[in-house]
Design an enzyme around this catalytic site. Structure first.
Site, PDB file in Angstrom:
ATOM      1  N   SER A   1       0.735  -1.493  -0.110  1.00  0.00           N
ATOM      2  CA  SER A   1      -0.054  -0.221   0.186  1.00  0.00           C
ATOM      3  C   SER A   1       0.769   1.012  -0.282  1.00  0.00           C
ATOM      4  O   SER A   1       1.784   0.879   0.626  1.00  0.00           O
ATOM      5  CB  SER A   1      -1.439   0.429   1.172  1.00  0.00           C
ATOM      6  OG  SER A   1      -1.122   1.234   1.328  1.00  0.00           O
TER       7      SER A   1
ATOM      8  N   TYR B   1      -1.786  -0.645  10.490  1.00  0.00           N
ATOM      9  CA  TYR B   1      -2.005  -0.960   9.366  1.00  0.00           C
ATOM     10  C   TYR B   1      -0.273  -0.569   8.646  1.00  0.00           C
ATOM     11  O   TYR B   1      -0.009  -1.837   7.311  1.00  0.00           O
ATOM     12  CB  TYR B   1      -3.099  -0.856   8.804  1.00  0.00           C
ATOM     13  CG  TYR B   1      -3.658  -0.701   7.004  1.00  0.00           C
ATOM     14  CD1 TYR B   1      -3.857  -2.046   6.328  1.00  0.00           C
ATOM     15  CD2 TYR B   1      -2.392   0.419   5.921  1.00  0.00           C
ATOM     16  CE1 TYR B   1      -3.756  -2.279   4.720  1.00  0.00           C
ATOM     17  CE2 TYR B   1      -3.419  -0.360   4.482  1.00  0.00           C
ATOM     18  CZ  TYR B   1      -3.262  -1.590   4.102  1.00  0.00           C
ATOM     19  OH  TYR B   1      -3.111  -1.521   2.734  1.00  0.00           O
TER      20      TYR B   1
END
Length: 312
Positions: A120, A144
């Site tokens: 990501s 995350y």
């Protein structure tokens, strides 16, 4: 890609189901999904004779037996919500780091040719060095993002130490059909489309001049398959390489939907970054070339959400 046996972890999710769709016609696909976020509805339109679905948690399953005769692994399974990772960093660590490590170990111990990891752009944090290049110092700002950065490190280590081919794709702002507008991690595009379809005004945080790099789901699928078929390893940005402000986004969505809905502006959210833009030159090395068809891609996305709404 043809006549291969592949595994898509998280294959019932938004991106995973599209990867499955891109592979299923000419390959055998095994989906692993615990259905915590993924839905069987996401593959209901596909011919299922070439799909083997295994319901389970990647941290608990015997992955080595599943991977034993497989060619490639597309690892999409993850806790993909920043808010949830903040609420429960231990669970995020278990799913995203331990899960990824188990995938890599099982791939190493079998005849898997390559693992492609979903990473990501969140690993860049609030870096202002636009466009963002893969060698930019990382500034993860959530559990995350930390787990995604750690997964990349594990991939590189398994390539260097064990010779397992790996590629980590840093997705930027992915959008398209089957994206959940109601999830905690809902992206701007499905959220705005959903609001306008309901006759509501979309909410823009800050002044709307913040920008994002939006990339259509079919381009993401193309990137996964092309990097898998190539001999390229390492980390690659997967974006469009073009910035769009949130104000511009609402304008284009209104054009496509033939509406004139004015957004509501609210105070900036804590932790939101101002700009995000990918340098995708490295990904071009394996043939990644996203088309410049943003309005057409939005039109297709609107049609899916509206079930055939007239799109200009």
């Amino acid at each position: 890609m043809k006549d291969k046996k592949v595994v898509v972890t998280g294959g019932l999710g938004f991106i995973g189901s599209h990867i499955t769709e891109g592979l299923i016609e000419n390959n055998e696909v095994t989906i692993i999904d615990d259905m915590s976020a993924g839905k069987l509805d996401n593959i209901k339109h596909l011919e299922t004779e070439n799909i083997d679905f295994i319901k389970g948690d990647i941290t608990e399953l015997n992955l080595k037996s599943i991977f034993d005769d497989k060619d490639y692994i597309f690892h999409e399974a993850a806790m993909a919500s920043v808010p949830k990772s903040v609420e429960d960093p231990v669970k995020c660590n278990r799913i995203n780091i331990t899960g990824t490590l188990k995938v890599l170990v099982a791939a190493k111990d079998t005849d898997v040719k390559k693992v492609v990891l979903a990473s990501s752009s969140a690993v860049y944090g609030d870096s202002q060095n636009m466009p963002l290049k893969e060698d930019e110092p990382l500034k993860p700002m959530s559990p995350y993002a930390v787990t995604k950065a750690t997964g990349e490190l594990y991939c590189n280590t398994f390539t260097d130490l064990y010779g397992l081919q790996t590629a980590a794709l840093r997705y930027f702002n992915v959008f398209g059909q089957r994206q959940d507008p109601n999830s905690q991690y809902a992206a701007a595009i499905p959220n705005f489309i959903d609001k306008i379809l309901k006759g509501e005004r979309p909410v823009i945080y800050s002044d709307g001049e913040q920008s994002r790099d939006f990339i259509y789901i079919k381009n993401v699928v193309d990137a996964n398959i092309k990097v898998c078929e190539s001999n390229k390893t390492g980390i690659f940005n997967i974006g469009h390489g073009k910035k769009t402000t949130i104000n511009e986004l609402v304008k284009v969505i209104n054009e496509v939907m033939e509406t004139e809905v004015e957004p509501v502006y609210e105070d900036p959210r804590t932790g939101d970054i101002k700009h995000s833009l990918a340098d995708v030159s490295k990904a071009k090395s394996f043939g990644f070339e996203p088309e410049d068809k943003f309005k057409d891609e939005l039109r297709e996305t609107v049609r899916w959400f509206a079930g055939g709404v007239k799109a200009k």
